[in-house]
Design an enzyme around this catalytic site. Structure first.
Site, short mmCIF file in Angstrom:
data_model
loop_
_atom_site.label_atom_id
_atom_site.label_comp_id
_atom_site.label_asym_id
_atom_site.label_seq_id
_atom_site.Cartn_x
_atom_site.Cartn_y
_atom_site.Cartn_z
N LEU A 1 47.09 9.77 56.98
CA LEU A 1 47.01 11.24 56.86
C LEU A 1 48.12 12.18 56.74
CD1 LEU A 1 47.37 12.58 59.77
CD2 LEU A 1 45.47 11.46 60.42
N PHE B 1 53.72 14.91 44.38
CA PHE B 1 55.06 14.53 44.81
C PHE B 1 56.33 14.90 44.00
CE2 PHE B 1 54.62 13.57 49.58
CZ PHE B 1 53.35 13.84 49.47
N CYS C 1 57.54 12.05 59.58
CA CYS C 1 57.54 10.53 59.22
C CYS C 1 58.60 10.33 58.14
CB CYS C 1 55.95 10.57 58.50
SG CYS C 1 54.85 10.68 59.67
N1 LIG Z 1 52.29 13.00 62.45
C1 LIG Z 1 51.71 12.38 61.38
O1 LIG Z 1 51.46 12.90 60.13
C2 LIG Z 1 51.78 10.87 61.21
C3 LIG Z 1 51.05 10.16 60.07
C4 LIG Z 1 50.82 8.73 59.84
C5 LIG Z 1 51.25 7.96 60.76
N2 LIG Z 1 52.07 8.47 61.99
C6 LIG Z 1 52.43 7.67 62.96
O2 LIG Z 1 51.57 7.63 63.93
C7 LIG Z 1 52.29 7.48 65.06
C8 LIG Z 1 52.02 8.84 66.07
O3 LIG Z 1 52.57 9.75 65.49
P1 LIG Z 1 52.09 11.29 66.03
O4 LIG Z 1 52.80 12.11 65.01
O5 LIG Z 1 50.82 11.54 66.33
O6 LIG Z 1 53.17 11.24 67.48
P2 LIG Z 1 53.14 12.11 68.79
O7 LIG Z 1 54.54 12.09 69.24
O8 LIG Z 1 52.48 13.52 68.35
O9 LIG Z 1 52.03 11.92 69.61
C9 LIG Z 1 52.24 10.56 70.36
C10 LIG Z 1 51.55 10.60 71.75
O10 LIG Z 1 51.75 9.52 72.47
C11 LIG Z 1 51.67 9.77 73.87
N3 LIG Z 1 52.03 8.31 74.70
C12 LIG Z 1 53.00 7.79 74.51
N4 LIG Z 1 53.04 6.69 75.20
C13 LIG Z 1 52.08 6.53 75.72
C14 LIG Z 1 51.30 5.75 76.59
N5 LIG Z 1 51.82 4.32 77.07
N6 LIG Z 1 50.26 5.69 76.81
C15 LIG Z 1 49.35 6.89 76.57
N7 LIG Z 1 50.02 8.01 75.84
C16 LIG Z 1 51.24 7.77 75.40
C17 LIG Z 1 52.58 10.95 74.10
O11 LIG Z 1 52.57 11.40 75.33
C18 LIG Z 1 52.32 11.61 72.81
O12 LIG Z 1 51.20 12.60 72.96
C19 LIG Z 1 54.00 7.59 64.88
O13 LIG Z 1 53.92 5.87 64.69
C20 LIG Z 1 53.93 8.08 63.67
O14 LIG Z 1 54.87 7.62 62.80
C21 LIG Z 1 52.10 10.13 62.06
#
Ligand SMILES: NC(=O)c1ccc[n+]([C@@H]2O[C@H](COP(=O)([O-])OP(=O)(O)OC[C@H]3O[C@@H](n4cnc5c(N)ncnc54)[C@H](O)[C@@H]3O)[C@@H](O)[C@H]2O)c1
Length: 438
Positions: A153, A252, A263
């Protein structure tokens, strides 16, 4: 089906709310008690179009819950998603997997009955093997399948992307896991969901390869834009001319100030490290990262050039701070390097962003005057720089702008305006990879 979503950030919250909207029962878990408390009241801590309504509706209808305690949610779950952060590790740029492994340990302790543990976080190839090892070591008795299910996403369009994905990658050799994953995603589609079944390591690599390829497309067109400026060609027509070739595609290929966000920068870096560790260096990706890093700062020199070369003591208005429109996410936003470089060149900076100013205050170094509208930002400015193409910046009142600015200079890093229009309104107008108006 009962789902536990571990990590309630962008990905966890959007995925959790969407799964709930399709009828599953979802508990979103996060360590951040403040975040969980506001979510439980229906307050969404991030700016993502449509998300607040989706959360409120599903909370009200009892399909979505929020919790700080992981164990009860995992115990009851048929599927547990790991959606915690995987930031760049300080010092070496590898993906920091400490949150993923900590979550795996906690999940292991609570498993009850056949459960899928699904990594949705972006993780380097082989991480699923380690998650499985951690779980099996802690709980040899557990009936568990560890699946890779990377998320594609985009922030700003996250709900649409989650509900209508181009493909859903499912990395697992376990027949029961494949079946349950299909069941989980089935409600998203009246017909068959576009599931791509692969082994786990392949699924993990697909995510990084996709991000690296998209980052490469952006960087490619940015370098072509630089050549267009020198050679007197128009990058938008070049992009259209190549993009209409189905083998290339139009997406893109928008020249701009370089990519940022939560990301691409960190995932490219992690992929580079993975390549080096496997003695299979990814030279193209290494170059993309280097070129992109230099580009963000180079944009400040572009601003200086538009003002004759010296911007010491000049007032620069920056429109748009977030790394893209429709999000408040400031992670690795090009505006950060740009503003830092403007400060280094002696300019004073004013800024406005429709959603990202609170986040920006926390991450943009140096003194910035935050304004409450595009026009307040432009007031008395020697140059206006469009950094993020928010819709509300696309049809500014040019006559008003010209009147309130100290000098009518616009540096449009997103090619929002037409050079001839801007010239007609009396602006000195600089954009990316397009010839100036005749
Ligand atoms: N943001 C994007 O658009 C996107 C898109 C695709 C993939 N991703 C991937 O998804 C993953 C998450 O990204 P995000 O942007 O949502 O991260 P984020 O930093 O917004 O959120 C991560 C959350 O995990 C929580 N957390 C950490 N350890 C924990 C635990 N042990 N128990 C419970 N909660 C815990 C943190 O408090 C935080 O709220 C990453 O690997 C990222 O690369 C992100």
């Amino acid at each position: 089906m009962r789902v536990a979503m571990i990590g309630t950030g962008y990905v966890g919250l959007v995925s959790g709310a969407c799964f709930a909207d399709f009828g599953h029962h979802v508990t979103c878990v996060d360590k951040d008690a403040g975040k969980i408390a506001s979510l439980a009241r229906g307050e969404v801590p991030i700016y993502e179009p449509g998300l607040a309504d989706l959360v409120k509706t599903n909370l009200r209808e009892g399909r979505l819950e929020f919790a700080t305690e992981l164990a009860p949610a995992v115990r009851a779950a048929d599927a547990v998603f790991i959606a915690v952060g995987t930031p760049s590790r300080r010092g070496d740029g590898h993906a920091d997997l400490s949150f993923v492994y900590a979550a795996a340990r906690e999940i292991a302790a609570a498993l009850d009955g056949f459960t899928l543990v699904i990594t949705k976080s972006t993780v380097p190839v082989g991480t699923g093997d380690e998650v499985e090892r951690i779980i099996r070591q802690a709980r040899p008795d557990a009936d568990v399948a560890v699946v890779a299910n990377p998320e594609f996403l985009r922030e700003g369009a996250a709900i649409r992307d989650f509900k209508h994905p181009d493909r859903i990658v499912v990395g697992s050799d376990d027949a029961r896991a494949r079946e349950r994953m299909a069941e989980l995603y089935r409600p998203l589609y009246l017909n068959a969901p576009p599931l791509l079944h692969t082994d786990r390591r392949t699924a993990e690599l697909i995510k990084y390869a996709a991000n690296a390829f998209l980052a490469m497309k952006i960087t490619f067109i940015n370098e072509i834009a630089d050549l267009c400026e020198k050679a007197g060609a128009d990058v938008q027509e070049v992009a259209r001319g190549i993009g209409l070739d189905n083998r290339i595609g139009t997406k893109f290929l928008h020249a701009g100030p370089g990519f940022g966000g939560s990301c691409f920068p960190k995932d490219n870096l992690a992929l580079i490290k993975t390549g080096q560790d496997h003695a299979a260096p990814l030279r193209l990706v290494e170059t993309v990262t280097a070129v992109n890093d230099q580009r963000k700062r180079a944009m400040a020199r572009k601003v200086a050039a538009a003002l004759g070369g010296n911007i010491r003591g000049k007032r620069i208005a920056v429109l748009g701070l977030t790394f893209k429109p429709n999000t408040d996410d400031m992670r690795e936003a090009p505006s950060i390097a740009l503003i830092t470089a403007l400060h280094d060149l002696g300019a004073s900076v004013r800024a406005y962003d429709p959603a990202g100013m609170e986040q920006a205050r926390a991450v943009v170094p140096g003194e910035v005057t935050y304004c409450d509208s595009a026009y307040a930002c432009a007031e008395g400015a020697d140059a206006l720089v469009i950094v993020t193409e928010w819709e509300q910046f696309r049809a500014l009142d040019l006559a008003r702008l010209k009147q309130i600015m100290a000098q009518p200079v616009v540096v449009d890093l997103r090619n929002v305006y037409r050079p001839d229009d801007m010239a007609r309104h009396g602006f000195t107008y600089v954009s990316v990879g397009r010839p100036p108006a005749d």
